[in-house]
Design a protein around this motif. Structure first.
Motif: not given
Ligand code: FAD
Length: 441
Positions: A10-17, A120-140
């Motif tokens: 969202r605001c922080a993540g999509a913009a940073t990516a 923001l998410v679309d702009a990240a994708g257009e910039a070349g970010v590999e965007v995976r929605e519906g993806f839950t991080v469970e471990e580092l």
């Protein structure tokens, strides 16, 4: 192997990516949400928020569907101030934080998160970010104590592992990254506001109105789809009683803070969705970086909604962290030095003073006699009114507006006396009344 994995889109993540990808880095961004979608948040953007969007070439898209203005009204116990943020202060703020003030605009707007976050998410994708929605991080994934990647699950339930040179936690106030790394919270402020808001069509509020009376606050701000975002908030210790009758108490609170808007919402307003709310907005800070990881947005610092700066601060973090990480990824600076630079900007003396300002306001104490007199003194002094608005919004340092010499100057230049304002007539008994919980049975 990615250069960076960003958790949260969202605001922080999509913009940073987006910003990292625009600098040529290989970025993966994951979010368990799918877009467009809302989050628990109202969505007022101050002019530095819209300026970031403008710097990134996204403001036009937002303003094509969102009303915007340059002036707003602040009302404290019936004392009204109107104004907007001065351009020179905005420019100074960008120069100080980022060393350049391109794209600065004085406009504010209030854009629904389902609209903004999708842009923001679309702009990240257009910039070349590999965007995976519906993806839950469970471990580092770690090697020794260093974070080297993530393991998570797709919408379809497939387990996936990815590695990167840096993992960025843009995963909000309940940050998974922070919890997994057992990062402490510090400078916690438990006193905060509860907030309820809804979307009303049927009337035109014009510009934004941000209001306080006693221990309650309200805001009416035009937003997308011809609707007005209408918010009431108060001290968290009154939330239990408020919750017993949310629609009734919502209207009661609005009538109390602004009888005019209360009447308008009651007689002309059509509520378009359910009321949304949150009871706990206790503020805190967390460490910002460590071996292989860095936090941006609410993950690193959460604070009350009462000054509506969280989204703008998330944008600020995105610019700061992407510039810092670019320096490292491009080989110009060691990682530790880059992240220290990010931390120094985020944890500056003026950032600490602003955090304190927000947390103190969030206690929702009735405004003091001297505070209300200051607002009277500001009437007719447009320059200082604008400077106050810029201070409230974290565009200009709190310490500069509230320094004794400035307050003396404002006082000397005052054109109005407090006599014409009803709040001063029976101030003592009125402020005592304000301390009673109006929602209690
Ligand atoms: C009641 C309220 C009103 C507010 N009003 C305003 C306002 O008017 N103006 C303003 O500027 N700010 C406002 N804020 C603050 C603003 O909402 C936040 O500061 C802002 O959303 C922070 O953005 P973020 O990207 O850091 O986090 P978030 O917007 O919380 O996004 C975090 C993302 O991370 C994802 N995520 C989390 N964990 C995982 C995981 N394990 N795997 C994958 N994804 C994950 C989530 O799905 C989410 O999409 C308000 C906040 C509240 C609570």
């Amino acid at each position: 192997m990615f250069d960076a994995i960003v958790i949260g889109g969202r605001c922080a993540g999509a913009a940073t990516a987006m910003l990292l990808a625009r600098k040529g880095h290989r970025v993966l961004m994951v979010d368990r949400s799918t877009f467009p979608s809302d989050v628990i948040s109202t969505h007022f953007l101050w002019p530095h928020g819209t300026s970031y969007l403008n710097r990134w070439g996204l403001l036009e898209k937002v303003l094509a569907v969102t009303p915007s203005h340059t002036e707003l009204e602040l009302v404290h116990d019936g004392i009204s101030l109107s104004g907007g943020v001065p351009e020179d202060l905005l420019r100074q703020s960008f120069q100080q934080l980022h060393g350049d003030d391109t794209g600065v605009v004085r406009r504010y707007c209030s854009v629904r998160r389902r609209v903004l976050d999708k842009i923001l998410v679309d702009a990240a994708g257009e910039a070349g970010v590999e965007v995976r929605e519906g993806f839950t991080v469970e471990e580092l994934l770690t090697e020794g104590s260093r974070v080297v990647g993530i393991r998570g699950r797709t919408r379809e339930g497939t387990r996936v592992e990815e590695r990167a040179r840096i993992v960025i936690g843009a995963d909000g106030r309940n940050s998974f990254v922070a919890r997994t790394l057992k990062l402490p919270r510090f400078d916690e402020r438990l006193q905060c506001t509860f907030a309820y808001w809804g979307y009303f069509s049927g009337f035109d509020a014009g510009r934004a109105h941000l209001m306080r009376r006693g221990r309650m606050g309200a805001a009416i701000v035009p937003t997308n789809f011809g609707q007005n975002m209408t918010l009431v908030f108060g001290p968290s210790e009154w939330s239990e009683a408020f919750r017993r009758d949310i629609p009734g108490n919502f209207q009661r609170a609005l009538d109390f803070v602004s009888p005019e808007f209360g009447e308008q919402v009651r007689t002309q307003g059509q509520r378009e969705e359910r009321l949304y709310g949150t009871l706990d907005q206790a503020a805190f800070l967390r460490p910002l970086h460590g071996a292989g990881w860095v936090l941006v947005g609410d993950a690193g610092c959460f604070k009350d909604q009462c000054t509506a700066t969280g989204m703008t601060h998330a944008f600020r973090d995105a610019e700061l962290v992407s510039a810092a990480l670019d320096g490292w990824l491009a080989g110009r600076q060691p990682l530790d030095a880059a992240l220290k630079h990010y931390e120094d900007r985020r944890r500056s003396q003026s950032a600490a003073a602003y955090y304190d300002y927000v947390c103190t306001l969030a206690e929702m104490k009735p405004l003091r006699h001297d505070e209300l007199q200051l607002f009277v003194s500001l009437r007719g002094n447009q320059e200082e009114t604008n400077r106050f608005i810029a201070t409230h919004a974290d565009i200009s340092p709190v310490s500069e507006f509230f320094q004794a010499s400035n307050l003396l100057l404002i006082n000397d230049a005052a054109k109005e006396s407090s006599r014409g304002h009803a709040i001063f007539e029976q101030f003592e008994s009125t402020s005592r009344q304000y301390l009673h919980n109006p929602f209690a049975a």
